[in-house]
Design a protein around this motif. Structure first.
Motif, PDB file in Angstrom:
ATOM      1  N   SER A  25      -1.028 -14.809  -3.379  1.00 14.98           N
ATOM      2  CA  SER A  25      -1.076 -13.596  -4.197  1.00 14.98           C
ATOM      3  C   SER A  25      -2.272 -12.733  -3.827  1.00 14.98           C
ATOM      4  O   SER A  25      -2.161 -11.507  -3.767  1.00 14.98           O
ATOM      5  CB  SER A  25      -1.173 -13.967  -5.673  1.00 14.98           C
ATOM      6  N   LEU A  26      -3.404 -13.374  -3.589  1.00 21.03           N
ATOM      7  CA  LEU A  26      -4.602 -12.632  -3.214  1.00 21.03           C
ATOM      8  C   LEU A  26      -4.407 -11.933  -1.873  1.00 21.03           C
ATOM      9  O   LEU A  26      -4.762 -10.762  -1.715  1.00 21.03           O
ATOM     10  CB  LEU A  26      -5.812 -13.556  -3.159  1.00 21.03           C
ATOM     11  N   ILE A  27      -3.816 -12.630  -0.922  1.00 19.01           N
ATOM     12  CA  ILE A  27      -3.579 -12.038   0.404  1.00 19.01           C
ATOM     13  C   ILE A  27      -2.613 -10.865   0.305  1.00 19.01           C
ATOM     14  O   ILE A  27      -2.854  -9.790   0.883  1.00 19.01           O
ATOM     15  CB  ILE A  27      -3.062 -13.105   1.388  1.00 19.01           C
ATOM     16  N   ILE A  28      -1.526 -11.026  -0.457  1.00 19.93           N
ATOM     17  CA  ILE A  28      -0.553  -9.939  -0.605  1.00 19.93           C
ATOM     18  C   ILE A  28      -1.198  -8.743  -1.300  1.00 19.93           C
ATOM     19  O   ILE A  28      -1.018  -7.593  -0.891  1.00 19.93           O
ATOM     20  CB  ILE A  28       0.693 -10.431  -1.362  1.00 19.93           C
ATOM     21  N   GLY A  29      -1.968  -8.992  -2.345  1.00 21.35           N
ATOM     22  CA  GLY A  29      -2.618  -7.896  -3.062  1.00 21.35           C
ATOM     23  C   GLY A  29      -3.618  -7.153  -2.205  1.00 21.35           C
ATOM     24  O   GLY A  29      -3.662  -5.918  -2.210  1.00 21.35           O
ATOM     25  N   VAL A  30      -4.424  -7.886  -1.457  1.00 22.41           N
ATOM     26  CA  VAL A  30      -5.416  -7.243  -0.587  1.00 22.41           C
ATOM     27  C   VAL A  30      -4.717  -6.458   0.522  1.00 22.41           C
ATOM     28  O   VAL A  30      -5.142  -5.340   0.873  1.00 22.41           O
ATOM     29  CB  VAL A  30      -6.393  -8.294  -0.012  1.00 22.41           C
ATOM     30  N   LEU A  31      -3.644  -6.992   1.074  1.00 27.71           N
ATOM     31  CA  LEU A  31      -2.901  -6.254   2.110  1.00 27.71           C
ATOM     32  C   LEU A  31      -2.278  -4.980   1.540  1.00 27.71           C
ATOM     33  O   LEU A  31      -2.261  -3.938   2.217  1.00 27.71           O
ATOM     34  CB  LEU A  31      -1.825  -7.146   2.731  1.00 27.71           C
ATOM     35  N   LEU A  32      -1.777  -5.034   0.313  1.00 26.47           N
ATOM     36  CA  LEU A  32      -1.199  -3.829  -0.288  1.00 26.47           C
ATOM     37  C   LEU A  32      -2.273  -2.769  -0.551  1.00 26.47           C
ATOM     38  O   LEU A  32      -2.038  -1.573  -0.339  1.00 26.47           O
ATOM     39  CB  LEU A  32      -0.458  -4.178  -1.570  1.00 26.47           C
ATOM     40  N   VAL A  33      -3.431  -3.187  -1.001  1.00 24.18           N
ATOM     41  CA  VAL A  33      -4.528  -2.234  -1.193  1.00 24.18           C
ATOM     42  C   VAL A  33      -4.938  -1.626   0.150  1.00 24.18           C
ATOM     43  O   VAL A  33      -5.152  -0.415   0.264  1.00 24.18           O
ATOM     44  CB  VAL A  33      -5.721  -2.920  -1.891  1.00 24.18           C
ATOM     45  N   THR A  34      -4.997  -2.455   1.182  1.00 24.32           N
ATOM     46  CA  THR A  34      -5.337  -1.965   2.516  1.00 24.32           C
ATOM     47  C   THR A  34      -4.284  -0.992   3.039  1.00 24.32           C
ATOM     48  O   THR A  34      -4.617   0.043   3.632  1.00 24.32           O
ATOM     49  CB  THR A  34      -5.492  -3.147   3.494  1.00 24.32           C
ATOM     50  N   LEU A  35      -3.017  -1.295   2.803  1.00 22.09           N
ATOM     51  CA  LEU A  35      -1.956  -0.379   3.232  1.00 22.09           C
ATOM     52  C   LEU A  35      -2.007   0.930   2.456  1.00 22.09           C
ATOM     53  O   LEU A  35      -1.725   2.001   3.013  1.00 22.09           O
ATOM     54  CB  LEU A  35      -0.587  -1.045   3.077  1.00 22.09           C
ATOM     55  N   GLY A  36      -2.359   0.879   1.180  1.00 24.18           N
ATOM     56  CA  GLY A  36      -2.511   2.115   0.409  1.00 24.18           C
ATOM     57  C   GLY A  36      -3.624   2.993   0.964  1.00 24.18           C
ATOM     58  O   GLY A  36      -3.477   4.205   1.076  1.00 24.18           O
ATOM     59  N   LEU A  37      -4.746   2.373   1.307  1.00 24.02           N
ATOM     60  CA  LEU A  37      -5.838   3.140   1.917  1.00 24.02           C
ATOM     61  C   LEU A  37      -5.458   3.655   3.303  1.00 24.02           C
ATOM     62  O   LEU A  37      -5.865   4.745   3.712  1.00 24.02           O
ATOM     63  CB  LEU A  37      -7.101   2.278   1.992  1.00 24.02           C
ATOM     64  N   THR A  38      -4.668   2.878   4.031  1.00 23.15           N
ATOM     65  CA  THR A  38      -4.193   3.316   5.346  1.00 23.15           C
ATOM     66  C   THR A  38      -3.301   4.540   5.213  1.00 23.15           C
ATOM     67  O   THR A  38      -3.363   5.454   6.044  1.00 23.15           O
ATOM     68  CB  THR A  38      -3.429   2.174   6.047  1.00 23.15           C
ATOM     69  N   MET A  39      -2.474   4.576   4.183  1.00 19.41           N
ATOM     70  CA  MET A  39      -1.626   5.754   3.967  1.00 19.41           C
ATOM     71  C   MET A  39      -2.476   6.994   3.712  1.00 19.41           C
ATOM     72  O   MET A  39      -2.097   8.096   4.111  1.00 19.41           O
ATOM     73  CB  MET A  39      -0.696   5.514   2.780  1.00 19.41           C
ATOM     74  N   TRP A  40      -3.607   6.828   3.083  1.00 14.86           N
ATOM     75  CA  TRP A  40      -4.480   7.970   2.802  1.00 14.86           C
ATOM     76  C   TRP A  40      -5.258   8.431   4.019  1.00 14.86           C
ATOM     77  O   TRP A  40      -5.341   9.615   4.285  1.00 14.86           O
ATOM     78  CB  TRP A  40      -5.483   7.612   1.717  1.00 14.86           C
ATOM     79  N   PHE A  41      -5.833   7.495   4.749  1.00 16.33           N
ATOM     80  CA  PHE A  41      -6.776   7.879   5.791  1.00 16.33           C
ATOM     81  C   PHE A  41      -6.207   7.850   7.200  1.00 16.33           C
ATOM     82  O   PHE A  41      -6.839   8.373   8.115  1.00 16.33           O
ATOM     83  CB  PHE A  41      -8.022   6.990   5.703  1.00 16.33           C
TER      84      PHE A  41
END
Length: 191
Positions: A67-83
Motif C-alpha cells: 500500500s505504501l509503495i502504491i501510494g507513493v507511486l501515485l503521488v509521484t505520478l501526480g507530480l509528474t503530470m504537473w511538472f
C-alpha cells in the motif's frame, strides 16, 4: 501611487493568481491533483491508528508495504503530470493500473476513495491535450479555420490545393442563403 507613475498598479495577489492560472492551463493540473489525492489515502489507511478512549484500532494489514509503495507511486505520478506533462499518457495509464492493483492490495483501494480519485486522475491525464496557440491579430481565417489564417501569406506553391481552392471561391451569401446560428449549415433555404 500617482497616475503618472510607471510602477505596477496591481495587487500582488492578482499577479500570483494570474501566474498560477497560466501555469495550471499549460499542464493536466486536475489530473495530477486527483492522482495525488488518490495516492494519499491508499498510503495512509494501512498505517492509521484510531483511538476510541483507551482502545486503539489499527488498520494495518500484511500488505502495508504494498500500500505504501502504491501510494507513493501515485503521488509521484501526480507530480509528474504537473511538472513533466510530456509523459502525461504514460502517467495516466500507470495511475489507472496502480489504482486497479490497489483494490486487492491496499484495503480495497484506500476504502474506494483512493481508487476512484486515482482512476479519475489517470483518465483525465490520458484525455488532456495542450491548447493551441494562435496569433493575436487574427485568430481565425476568412473561412473560420486556423489553418487558413496560418497559410494566408504563403505563395501558392507552399499552400495545399484545398487551401488555394478555399481562398479562390468566395463564400456564398445573399437572400437565398441563411447563415444564422440556428440555420441548417448554410444550405439554400426554402423561401
Amino acid at each position: 501611487m500617482s497616475p503618472e507613475s510607471t510602477g505596477q498598479n496591481e495587487h500582488y495577489v492578482r499577479v500570483y493568481r494570474r501566474r498560477f492560472r497560466a501555469w495550471r492551463g499549460n499542464r493536466p493540473f486536475w489530473a495530477g491533483l486527483f492522482t495525488l489525492a488518490g495516492g494519499i489515502p491508499i498510503a495512509y489507511f494501512p498505517y492509521a491508528n484510531m483511538h476510541l478512549g483507551n482502545v486503539t484500532l489499527a488498520m494495518s494489514t500484511t500488505a502495508g508495504a504494498g500500500s505504501l509503495i502504491i501510494g507513493v507511486l501515485l503521488v509521484t505520478l501526480g507530480l509528474t503530470m504537473w511538472f513533466h506533462s510530456i509523459v502525461r499518457v504514460f502517467a495516466g495509464v500507470a495511475s489507472i493500473l496502480l489504482a486497479l492493483i490497489s483494490i486487492p492490495v491496499a484495503n480495497i483501494g484506500g476504502f474506494v476513495i483512493g481508487f476512484l480519485f486515482s482512476l479519475i486522475g489517470g483518465a483525465l491525464s490520458i484525455s488532456w491535450a495542450p491548447g493551441e496557440t494562435g496569433s493575436d491579430e487574427e485568430p481565425f481565417g476568412e473561412h473560420g479555420s486556423r489553418r487558413a489564417s496560418a497559410s494566408k501569406g504563403l505563395p501558392d506553391e507552399q499552400r495545399s490545393e484545398g487551401e488555394i481552392h478555399a481562398a479562390a471561391v468566395p463564400q456564398q451569401q445573399g437572400a437565398g442563403y441563411d447563415l444564422a446560428a440556428d440555420a441548417d449549415g448554410g444550405r439554400r433555404s426554402a423561401g
